[in-house]
Design a protein around this motif. Structure first.
Motif, PDB file in Angstrom:
ATOM      1  N   ASP A  85      -7.369  42.781 -32.021  1.00 19.97           N
ATOM      2  CA  ASP A  85      -7.295  42.844 -33.478  1.00 19.97           C
ATOM      3  C   ASP A  85      -5.861  42.334 -33.161  1.00 19.97           C
ATOM      4  O   ASP A  85      -4.820  42.204 -33.031  1.00 19.97           O
ATOM      5  CB  ASP A  85      -7.997  42.598 -34.428  1.00 19.97           C
ATOM      6  CG  ASP A  85      -9.341  42.193 -34.696  1.00 19.97           C
ATOM      7  OD1 ASP A  85      -9.163  40.882 -33.544  1.00 19.97           O
ATOM      8  OD2 ASP A  85     -10.079  41.806 -35.581  1.00 19.97           O
ATOM      9  N   GLU A 132      -3.336  40.741 -30.431  1.00 17.47           N
ATOM     10  CA  GLU A 132      -3.043  39.603 -31.272  1.00 17.47           C
ATOM     11  C   GLU A 132      -2.312  39.432 -32.141  1.00 17.47           C
ATOM     12  O   GLU A 132      -1.230  38.447 -32.339  1.00 17.47           O
ATOM     13  CB  GLU A 132      -4.506  39.167 -31.451  1.00 17.47           C
ATOM     14  CG  GLU A 132      -4.291  37.352 -31.815  1.00 17.47           C
ATOM     15  CD  GLU A 132      -6.487  36.851 -32.421  1.00 17.47           C
ATOM     16  OE1 GLU A 132      -6.043  36.499 -33.308  1.00 17.47           O
ATOM     17  OE2 GLU A 132      -6.605  37.214 -30.568  1.00 17.47           O
ATOM     18  N   SER A 133      -1.551  40.493 -32.824  1.00 16.66           N
ATOM     19  CA  SER A 133      -1.142  40.081 -34.324  1.00 16.66           C
ATOM     20  C   SER A 133      -0.159  40.719 -34.327  1.00 16.66           C
ATOM     21  O   SER A 133       1.550  40.518 -33.863  1.00 16.66           O
ATOM     22  CB  SER A 133      -1.849  41.508 -35.062  1.00 16.66           C
ATOM     23  OG  SER A 133      -2.830  41.096 -35.950  1.00 16.66           O
ATOM     24  N   GLU A 134       0.385  41.487 -33.163  1.00 14.78           N
ATOM     25  CA  GLU A 134       1.177  41.638 -32.512  1.00 14.78           C
ATOM     26  C   GLU A 134       1.631  40.489 -31.874  1.00 14.78           C
ATOM     27  O   GLU A 134       3.199  40.548 -31.747  1.00 14.78           O
ATOM     28  CB  GLU A 134       1.525  42.999 -31.374  1.00 14.78           C
ATOM     29  CG  GLU A 134       0.982  44.211 -32.310  1.00 14.78           C
ATOM     30  CD  GLU A 134       1.222  45.644 -30.756  1.00 14.78           C
ATOM     31  OE1 GLU A 134       0.886  45.324 -29.653  1.00 14.78           O
ATOM     32  OE2 GLU A 134       0.626  46.069 -31.746  1.00 14.78           O
ATOM     33  N   SER A 135       0.985  39.748 -30.605  1.00 14.65           N
ATOM     34  CA  SER A 135       1.864  38.832 -30.292  1.00 14.65           C
ATOM     35  C   SER A 135       2.025  37.598 -30.903  1.00 14.65           C
ATOM     36  O   SER A 135       2.739  36.393 -30.682  1.00 14.65           O
ATOM     37  CB  SER A 135       0.702  38.714 -28.850  1.00 14.65           C
ATOM     38  OG  SER A 135      -0.625  37.645 -29.232  1.00 14.65           O
ATOM     39  N   SER A 136       1.430  37.354 -32.282  1.00 11.40           N
ATOM     40  CA  SER A 136       1.686  36.844 -32.846  1.00 11.40           C
ATOM     41  C   SER A 136       2.835  36.359 -33.554  1.00 11.40           C
ATOM     42  O   SER A 136       4.177  37.439 -33.893  1.00 11.40           O
ATOM     43  CB  SER A 136       1.239  36.318 -34.418  1.00 11.40           C
ATOM     44  OG  SER A 136      -0.623  35.852 -33.505  1.00 11.40           O
TER      45      SER A 136
END
Length: 150
Positions: free
Chosen positions: A143, A146-150
């Motif tokens: 998670d 994923e948050s860093e890549s968004s």
């Protein structure tokens, strides 16, 4: 025990699985465990059930008295008793339980790893650390990525 016997032993692990008071074990996982045994992935060495009463006392529960739902063949599991799991182990597992809950204590051999472990031992290698990463930690890490890549 001979060297040949030792070569046939895989790593031994244990699990303590706690069940909430309003959802006792129903036996639904036992066919999956039986499948692992039948495919030679694991060997069940010990399986015990315990209950921690609200006063903190610990008692054993016979697998035949668990009241599993459906047509579950418990023969393999009722006969699992290598002697590795003793009263001290049960007490230690019980200390991890919340009062009013029950638990399954499973001791199993990772038979899939026996040839791999034997090859390492024959080469002079020895296991110096082992561990397990909780699934929730993996999910949290994924998670975060994923948050860093968004």
């Amino acid at each position: 025990m001979t060297d040949t016997d030792i070569d046939m032993i895989g790593p031994i692990d244990y699990l303590v699985i706690e069940f909430p008071p309003d959802r006792p074990p129903d036996g639904s996982a036992l066919p999956l465990l039986r499948d692992l045994v039948e495919r030679g992935i694991v060997r069940v060495l010990d399986l015990a059930f315990v209950r921690k009463d609200v006063d903190g006392s610990l008692s054993g529960i016979d697998i035949a008295d668990m009241g599993f739902e459906g047509e579950i063949d418990i023969t393999l599991f009722a006969e699992a008793g290598s002697g590795l799991l003793d009263d001290a182990d049960r007490s230690e597992a019980g200390a991890a339980l919340e009062p009013g809950r029950s638990a399954a204590i499973l001791v199993y051999e990772n038979t899939w790893a026996a040839p791999f472990a034997a090859a390492l031992r024959h080469n002079g290698a020895e296991l110096v650390a082992a561990g397990r990463i909780p699934v929730q930690s993996i999910l949290d890490s994924l998670d975060a990525i994923e948050s860093e890549s968004s």
